[in-house]
Scaffold this active site. Structure first.
Site, PDB file in Angstrom:
ATOM      1  N   GLU A 228       0.884  -1.171   0.000  1.00  0.00           N
ATOM      2  CA  GLU A 228       0.000   0.000   0.000  1.00  0.00           C
ATOM      3  C   GLU A 228       0.914   1.212   0.000  1.00  0.00           C
ATOM      4  O   GLU A 228       1.525   1.542   1.018  1.00  0.00           O
ATOM      5  CB  GLU A 228      -0.918  -0.035   1.224  1.00  0.00           C
ATOM      6  CG  GLU A 228      -2.143   0.857   1.091  1.00  0.00           C
ATOM      7  CD  GLU A 228      -1.896   2.273   1.560  1.00  0.00           C
ATOM      8  OE1 GLU A 228      -1.596   3.128   0.691  1.00  0.00           O
ATOM      9  OE2 GLU A 228      -1.991   2.532   2.759  1.00  0.00           O
ATOM     10  N   CYS A 262      -1.594   8.733   2.588  1.00  0.00           N
ATOM     11  CA  CYS A 262      -1.490   8.308   1.185  1.00  0.00           C
ATOM     12  C   CYS A 262      -2.788   8.546   0.439  1.00  0.00           C
ATOM     13  O   CYS A 262      -2.782   8.906  -0.737  1.00  0.00           O
ATOM     14  CB  CYS A 262      -1.125   6.824   1.120  1.00  0.00           C
ATOM     15  SG  CYS A 262       0.484   6.428   1.805  1.00  0.00           S
TER      16      CYS A 262
END
Length: 456
Positions: A228, A262
């Protein structure tokens, strides 16, 4: 090797710690392997009970862990408590629903009987970041434990104190077993562990550059990975949208965790007829959130997690200006030892190559003006990243059709991207691969085994 943690609000040194050598980490891996051989034989319901106990332990550690988050990386105390509450809910949800996700699935085939089972892989090495010190761990570890794996945690040095509390919280979930072991190791030792035959999978959350290194090392050893990585999420605002409401949602999505996420919104691509009103509304929303003392319950924006990140963000703002961006709010680094950065808005009058390559990790919003929806979507996808995205329009049918063109793992119509245990989470392109959360995340670190019996 020694390392030092710092308080980003004051610049003061906190605590000096030492990285473990490989031999000490390997000893913990060997113990984790022994625990795995026992743990894998427990039923999914028994494993789920351990995760439910973890939720209870996190409740008991809530205030202590929240204070440590705020001290080590500047997260506003209210947001720190909310992060822990989200993790508690996640553990409780998976404890209730997780065993169902592991039930064997029967299938028609040439055999008399055939079915698919979900079996654990073994010890999983988790390399976790500082920005959500608990959430990043729980969203991987809770599903992994219910699947029957054990966990070795290499956390970020910056939040080493949080990592120690996390390890303590999971210490006594099962008599005689330690399901999660905290390893204060550096990247070189972590790479050596990835190559170890008893490590059966690797999960990494962090930068795309770091993800490439992990993928290279783990790939050479043929280890299963979930990555990720970074994001430059685009939110598209069409001219028929409720611009004021969209700006409010966009500002909140940009400032989540001080912009250090993110999957935070980073680029706002607006059809030209709505651009003026949107920029004005966004500036007002961003201006209303001023940096403050993160230990204040009313604080919405704390410092960046470290002084070095302040310098990196300032450099990125300069790069955006060189590409043609115009700063209409903020953009100036405050003086002093703290790592604060003000809410900032940068406007591009047209889609500009290179803007989508920059992942600003802080409270910096980039607005890009597009001629129409087609150009807006093209600009949104003009990025190496593909984590999340959103689109605002009054035309639901049109909006849902446009979402099909988004190159991202999680897209939302008239709202913001928010991870949730009930929904799979992950990206495409340079934002990584694999999924966390939901049934998909639980299966990532399973051996999806086909079992068949006899012929028809």
């Amino acid at each position: 090797m020694e390392f030092q943690t710092y308080n980003p609000t004051t610049g003061d040194a906190l605590q000096r710690r030492e990285h473990w050598p490989f031999e000490k980490a390997e000893k913990q891996l060997n113990e984790s392997w022994k625990d795995f051989l026992v743990w894998r034989r427990r039923s999914p319901k028994d494993r789920a009970q351990a995760v439910a106990l973890w939720a209870r332990s996190l409740k008991n550690q809530r205030d202590r862990l929240a204070r440590m988050m705020t001290e080590e990386m500047g997260k506003p105390i209210r947001q720190a408590k909310a992060e822990i509450d989200k993790c508690i809910f996640t553990c409780e949800y998976l404890a209730a629903e997780g065993p169902k996700f592991l039930e064997p699935q029967r299938h028609e085939s040439p055999y008399h009987e055939s079915w698919v089972t979900y079996e654990p892989l073994g010890p999983i090495l988790a390399i976790m970041p500082w920005n959500f010190p608990l959430w990043q761990v729980v969203r991987f570890a809770a599903p992994a434990l219910i699947a029957g794996n054990t966990v070795l945690l290499k956390h970020a040095d910056l939040t080493a104190g949080c990592a120690e509390i996390i390890g303590e919280s999971a210490r006594d979930l099962v008599d005689g077993l330690r399901l999660i072991r905290n390893l204060p190791i550096d990247h070189e030792v972590a790479a050596d562990l990835m190559r170890h035959p008893k490590i059966r999978g690797v999960t990494f959350t962090g930068s795309t550059r770091g993800g490439r290194e992990v993928a290279r090392t783990a790939g050479e050893a043929l280890k299963k990975t979930v990555l990720e990585l970074g994001g430059s999420d685009a939110y598209i605002v069409l001219s028929d949208a409720d611009v004021i409401a969209a700006a409010k949602t966009c500002a909140a999505a940009r400032l989540v965790n001080g912009g250090q996420s993110c999957v935070a919104a980073k680029r706002f691509i607006v059809e030209r007829p709505a651009a003026g009103a949107f920029v004005s509304a966004l500036v007002n929303e961003m201006k209303a959130v001023q940096p403050g003392d993160p230990f204040d319950e009313d604080c919405r924006l704390g410092p960046l997690a470290a002084k070095k990140f302040q310098a990196q963000l300032a450099e990125q703002v300069e790069d955006l200006q060189k590409l043609g961006g115009r700063v209409v709010l903020g953009g100036t680094v405050p003086e002093g030892p703290a790592a604060y950065y003000p809410p900032t808005v940068i406007v591009f009058e047209r889609p500009t190559p290179g803007v989508g390559d920059i992942e600003t990790f802080g409270p910096v919003a980039v607005v890009i003006v597009a001629a129409d929806a087609v150009e807006a979507m093209r600009a949104a996808n003009d990025s190496p990243y593909g984590l999340g995205g959103a689109l605002f329009t009054a035309d639901t049918t049109k909006g849902l059709d446009l979402l099909r063109d988004f190159e991202a793992g999680f897209v939302v119509l008239n709202g913001s991207v928010q991870s949730d245990v009930r929904l799979p989470f992950g990206g495409v392109k340079d934002s990584g691969h694999g999924r966390e959360l939901s049934v998909h995340g639980l299966h990532e670190f399973c051996n999806i085994k086909t079992v068949a019996q006899g012929a028809r």
